[in-house]
Design a protein around this motif. Sequence first.
Motif, short mmCIF file in Angstrom:
data_model
loop_
_atom_site.label_atom_id
_atom_site.label_comp_id
_atom_site.label_asym_id
_atom_site.label_seq_id
_atom_site.Cartn_x
_atom_site.Cartn_y
_atom_site.Cartn_z
N LYS A 3 0.87 -1.18 0.00
CA LYS A 3 0.00 0.00 0.00
C LYS A 3 0.91 1.23 0.00
CE LYS A 3 -2.70 -1.05 3.57
NZ LYS A 3 -3.83 -0.91 4.51
N ILE A 4 0.85 2.00 -1.08
CA ILE A 4 1.76 3.13 -1.27
C ILE A 4 0.95 4.41 -1.44
CG2 ILE A 4 3.58 4.12 -2.70
CD1 ILE A 4 4.30 1.25 -3.55
N VAL A 5 1.30 5.42 -0.64
CA VAL A 5 0.63 6.72 -0.71
C VAL A 5 1.54 7.72 -1.41
CG1 VAL A 5 -0.25 8.67 0.64
CG2 VAL A 5 -0.73 6.33 1.38
N LEU A 6 0.96 8.52 -2.31
CA LEU A 6 1.65 9.67 -2.89
C LEU A 6 0.89 10.93 -2.49
CD1 LEU A 6 2.10 7.18 -5.04
CD2 LEU A 6 3.12 8.98 -6.41
N THR A 7 1.58 11.85 -1.84
CA THR A 7 0.96 13.08 -1.34
C THR A 7 1.61 14.29 -1.98
OG1 THR A 7 0.53 12.00 0.79
CG2 THR A 7 0.39 14.40 0.74
N ALA A 8 0.78 15.23 -2.46
CA ALA A 8 1.31 16.45 -3.09
C ALA A 8 0.31 17.59 -2.91
CB ALA A 8 1.60 16.21 -4.57
N ASN A 9 0.72 18.79 -3.34
CA ASN A 9 -0.14 19.96 -3.13
C ASN A 9 -1.19 20.15 -4.22
OD1 ASN A 9 1.46 20.89 -5.23
ND2 ASN A 9 2.25 22.67 -4.15
N THR A 10 -1.13 19.34 -5.29
CA THR A 10 -2.19 19.34 -6.31
C THR A 10 -2.25 17.97 -6.98
OG1 THR A 10 -0.71 20.09 -8.10
CG2 THR A 10 -1.90 21.81 -6.90
N SER A 11 -3.44 17.61 -7.42
CA SER A 11 -3.57 16.39 -8.24
C SER A 11 -2.90 16.62 -9.58
CB SER A 11 -5.06 16.06 -8.45
OG SER A 11 -5.68 15.75 -7.21
N TRP A 12 -2.99 17.85 -10.07
CA TRP A 12 -2.35 18.23 -11.33
C TRP A 12 -0.87 17.87 -11.31
CZ3 TRP A 12 1.75 21.67 -11.84
CH2 TRP A 12 2.08 22.05 -13.14
N ILE A 26 1.41 0.60 -10.18
CA ILE A 26 0.17 -0.15 -10.36
C ILE A 26 0.42 -1.43 -11.16
CG2 ILE A 26 -2.11 -0.12 -11.48
CD1 ILE A 26 -2.24 2.89 -10.80
N LYS A 27 1.24 -1.33 -12.18
CA LYS A 27 1.59 -2.48 -13.02
C LYS A 27 2.22 -3.59 -12.18
CE LYS A 27 4.37 -3.69 -17.10
NZ LYS A 27 5.34 -3.16 -18.11
N GLN A 28 2.98 -3.19 -11.14
CA GLN A 28 3.63 -4.16 -10.27
C GLN A 28 2.72 -4.62 -9.12
OE1 GLN A 28 7.63 -3.04 -9.11
NE2 GLN A 28 8.17 -2.35 -11.16
N LYS A 29 1.40 -4.40 -9.29
CA LYS A 29 0.37 -4.92 -8.38
C LYS A 29 0.36 -4.25 -7.01
CE LYS A 29 -0.57 -7.92 -11.60
NZ LYS A 29 -1.74 -7.71 -12.49
N ASN A 30 0.82 -2.99 -6.93
CA ASN A 30 0.74 -2.25 -5.69
C ASN A 30 -0.59 -1.50 -5.61
OD1 ASN A 30 3.57 -2.59 -4.56
ND2 ASN A 30 4.04 -1.76 -6.59
N LYS A 31 -1.07 -1.27 -4.41
CA LYS A 31 -2.29 -0.50 -4.18
C LYS A 31 -1.88 0.95 -3.96
CE LYS A 31 -6.69 0.23 -3.17
NZ LYS A 31 -7.72 0.23 -4.23
N ILE A 32 -2.33 1.85 -4.84
CA ILE A 32 -1.88 3.24 -4.81
C ILE A 32 -2.98 4.16 -4.26
CG2 ILE A 32 -0.95 5.15 -6.16
CD1 ILE A 32 0.84 2.61 -5.96
#
Length: 369
Positions: A3-12, A26-32
Amino acid sequence: MKKIVLTANTSWYLYNFRLGLIKELIKQKNKIFIVAPKDNFSPKLKDLGCTFFSIKVDNKGSNPIKDLSFFYVLRRIYKKINPDIVLHYTIKPVIYGSFASQKLSIPHINNITGLGTVFIDPNWITFFVKILYKKALISSSYVFFQNKDDYKLFIKNKLISKFIPISIIPGTGIDLDKFKLSKYPKSSTLNFLFIGRILKDKGFFEFVEVAKRIKNLGFKVDFKILGYLNAKNKTAITESEINHFQKKGYINYLGSSDNVIPFINDASCVVLPSYREGLPKSLLEAASIGRPIIATDVTGCRDIVSNGKNGFLCKPRNIKDLYQKVLEFISLPYQERKKLGENGREIMKKNFDEKKVIKKIINHINQIV
């Protein structure tokens, strides 16, 4: 499956700058999981298969109450997700996301993607931000820098412990297959293209003034601007200012686009007179497509442009020097302009290949968790 989280100040930001990494994870079957403010790019991240958590980030402000609230929101979300690792991008998510991860003992990788306006014109806020960085980064599992200058600044100011593993990577690189080398244009009119958020700090006024001076000399040139107006930034240029300069005939505003490739294809040269950068994506894209670059000799830009090889570097905030570099470019024969672009493509292949960069990032993730 991690389970991997990516956090940033915009979705853009995450969609435009980290799309290749997200797809590979995602290709490597991780939950993003994506933790970012909701904008037009949030649905696109969901469509990829990411789980989205909406947050609010006060990008322009320095209100400690709002920032403390941001910390508590991140801590609550991270506790709910219970991720194996978090990847933080952009200033406030790096700082307050690190504090939240510390409290929950979650491994986290911090990415110093650029230091923003606060480091362009140093003041008391700069001092405060340095303290926050020092306290935030102390628990990092790993720290990536996008350029050598930011790396040196953090080391010099002792903002990062010598016990924290660090390295320099070119963002997530550039997709060489998507941004293919294209035929250099033979148009009798030279097109100078500015791509990016339309901000004072990007050198907007310098670009416009040089456009005015060059056009007054009678050259067959066009100065075009492609980018988003009304950015949430205190140095943002207004629509009325753009319209004023366009009516004067100095510039041609092209609006904004999710696909910059056709605009770069038509350009003779891409220009970025920015005051400071992390690693400007627009220059990576331009070089990969084979377009010469004129940029300021500042952090981020000088990591991409080799003066005289794939373009020219000029002094920041210096209209005269930018003007001279544009004149120098205009004076070049077609074959020399074309060669500058081809050299840029070779630099991208050697140092900025997205596949190699993403592989390195994922290797570090796998070593940590």
